[in-house]
Design an enzyme around this catalytic site. Structure first.
Site, mmCIF file in Angstrom:
data_model
loop_
_atom_site.group_PDB
_atom_site.id
_atom_site.type_symbol
_atom_site.label_atom_id
_atom_site.label_comp_id
_atom_site.label_asym_id
_atom_site.label_seq_id
_atom_site.Cartn_x
_atom_site.Cartn_y
_atom_site.Cartn_z
ATOM 1 N N GLY A 152 31.403 -22.930 0.836
ATOM 2 C CA GLY A 152 32.199 -21.942 1.131
ATOM 3 C C GLY A 152 31.368 -20.615 0.570
ATOM 4 N N CYS A 153 31.713 -19.268 0.940
ATOM 5 C CA CYS A 153 31.254 -18.220 0.545
ATOM 6 C C CYS A 153 31.589 -17.817 -0.972
ATOM 7 C CB CYS A 153 31.488 -16.939 1.288
ATOM 8 S SG CYS A 153 33.365 -16.692 1.803
ATOM 9 N N TYR A 154 32.844 -17.951 -1.307
ATOM 10 C CA TYR A 154 33.183 -17.498 -2.674
ATOM 11 C C TYR A 154 32.729 -18.730 -3.545
ATOM 12 C CZ TYR A 154 36.649 -13.871 -1.690
ATOM 13 O OH TYR A 154 37.595 -12.706 -1.593
#
Length: 349
Positions: A152-154
């Site tokens: 994921g991005c985070y």
């Protein structure tokens, strides 16, 4: 190469899918042979994304495993959560390579997935088979595999900011506090009141406080590296910009270290990994300096008064946090240089 790898993008009408298209169009070893949308099959991709007019004129295919088997060698799944868990086993069974940009195979504990994502987990056999593709940390695991779960991005921004410290057991993994901010593209292309212009413009808000689905993914990665359970406090915020994540991380050191030692650790850990840039002492990154690129920039500051370390990590959430890292993983899977098709500078200003 005399023969290009044929790529299909499922979920091509979302932001992650569109960015995957943009980057693959410049990849020297890849040809896009299918763009897929379950809701817009038969329409031109340029109808939904006019910026592709005259560049990619393909009609959108329906989701059809037999058709994908004929047209592609590798499939990127830029789908909503809960879809790739059903589709990936069929694609793998058809002999295709799969890079899943959704979250369906990131968590190795199916119960955690059900709790945080509110969907039925995938088949445990395929959860086990999926290689977690945090490229700079687990890149050796990606080489030669046929199934990657893209982070994921985070978690990408946060884990890259913590990986050297966790891997060398320098930090207390139960002391981690993460204050992260994202542009609104992270919410996807769907309509919602939260990202409505008049609601988000000139606004700044926290959301999913203590409930964000990326929490267990970050904990899983840091626990794996640290060799002991990591528990984090993770608070996410939306800021009125389109792209970018800035993750500010606070963590306690297990024993006294100098700032010079910490900088040396980070530089050594990421030596040779071109997409992680460690800034000079006293310099801190901004989202603008990685915009449109596959870079992660990291700044560090040790508070000698409290003994607490602050790490600031920035990425473009749609590139390094999604499509760019997916292509970096494809390069590793195929045995190509991991920067192939990604060695472009950020967009500035």
């Amino acid at each position: 190469m005399s023969t290009q790898v044929r790529a299909a993008i499922v979920g091509a009408t979302g932001y992650g899918g569109a960015e995957t298209i943009r980057l693959l169009l410049a990849h020297p070893h890849v040809a896009i042979t299918s763009v897929v949308s379950s809701s817009n099959a038969g329409a031109s991709i340029a109808e939904g994304f006019p910026h592709l007019n005259g560049i990619l004129t393909d009609k959108l295919d329906a989701v059809d495993v037999d058709l994908l088997k004929e047209k592609a060698d590798v499939v990127f799944l830029a789908t909503p959560h809960g879809i790739s868990s059903e589709l990936s086993p069929k694609l793998l069974g058809a002999g295709l390579k799969v890079i899943d940009i959704s979250g369906d195979f990131r968590l190795k504990n199916g119960e955690d997935y059900e709790q945080w994502y509110k969907h039925k987990p995938a088949d445990p056999a395929y959860i086990d088979k999926a290689v977690y593709g945090l490229s700079e940390v687990f890149g050796d695991d990606v080489k030669g595999t046929d199934f990657v779960s893209n982070p994921g991005c985070y978690p990408t921004a946060t884990a890259l900011g913590l990986a050297p410290l966790a891997a060398h057991r320098w930090i207390d993994p139960k002391s981690i506090i993460v204050d992260a901010k994202s542009g609104v593209s992270g919410a996807g292309r769907g309509l919602s009141l939260t990202v409505h212009y008049s609601e988000m413009n000139e606004n700044f808000l926290a959301y999913k406080v203590n409930k964000h689905q990326h929490t267990p993914e970050i904990e899983q990665t840091i626990s794996r590296l640290a060799g002991e359970e990591a528990v984090i406090t993770f608070t996410t915020h939306l800021v009125p910009m389109t792209r970018g994540i800035l993750s500010t991380i606070y963590v306690n050191l297990k024993e006294a270290r100098s700032e010079d030692e910490i900088f040396a650790l980070f530089r050594s850990y990421y030596e040779g990994r071109r997409f992680v840039r460690i800034l000079e002492k006293g310099k801190f990154p901004a989202t603008k300096q990685v915009l449109g690129s596959n870079y992660c920039d990291i700044g560090l500051s040790l508070d000698s008064r409290t003994g607490r370390l602050t790490v600031i990590s920035v990425i473009d959430n749609v590139v390094k946090g999604a499509a760019g890292q997916a292509i970096q993983n494809l390069n590793l899977m195929m045995g190509w240089d991991e920067g192939t098709g990604l060695a472009f500078s950020p967009v500035y200003p």
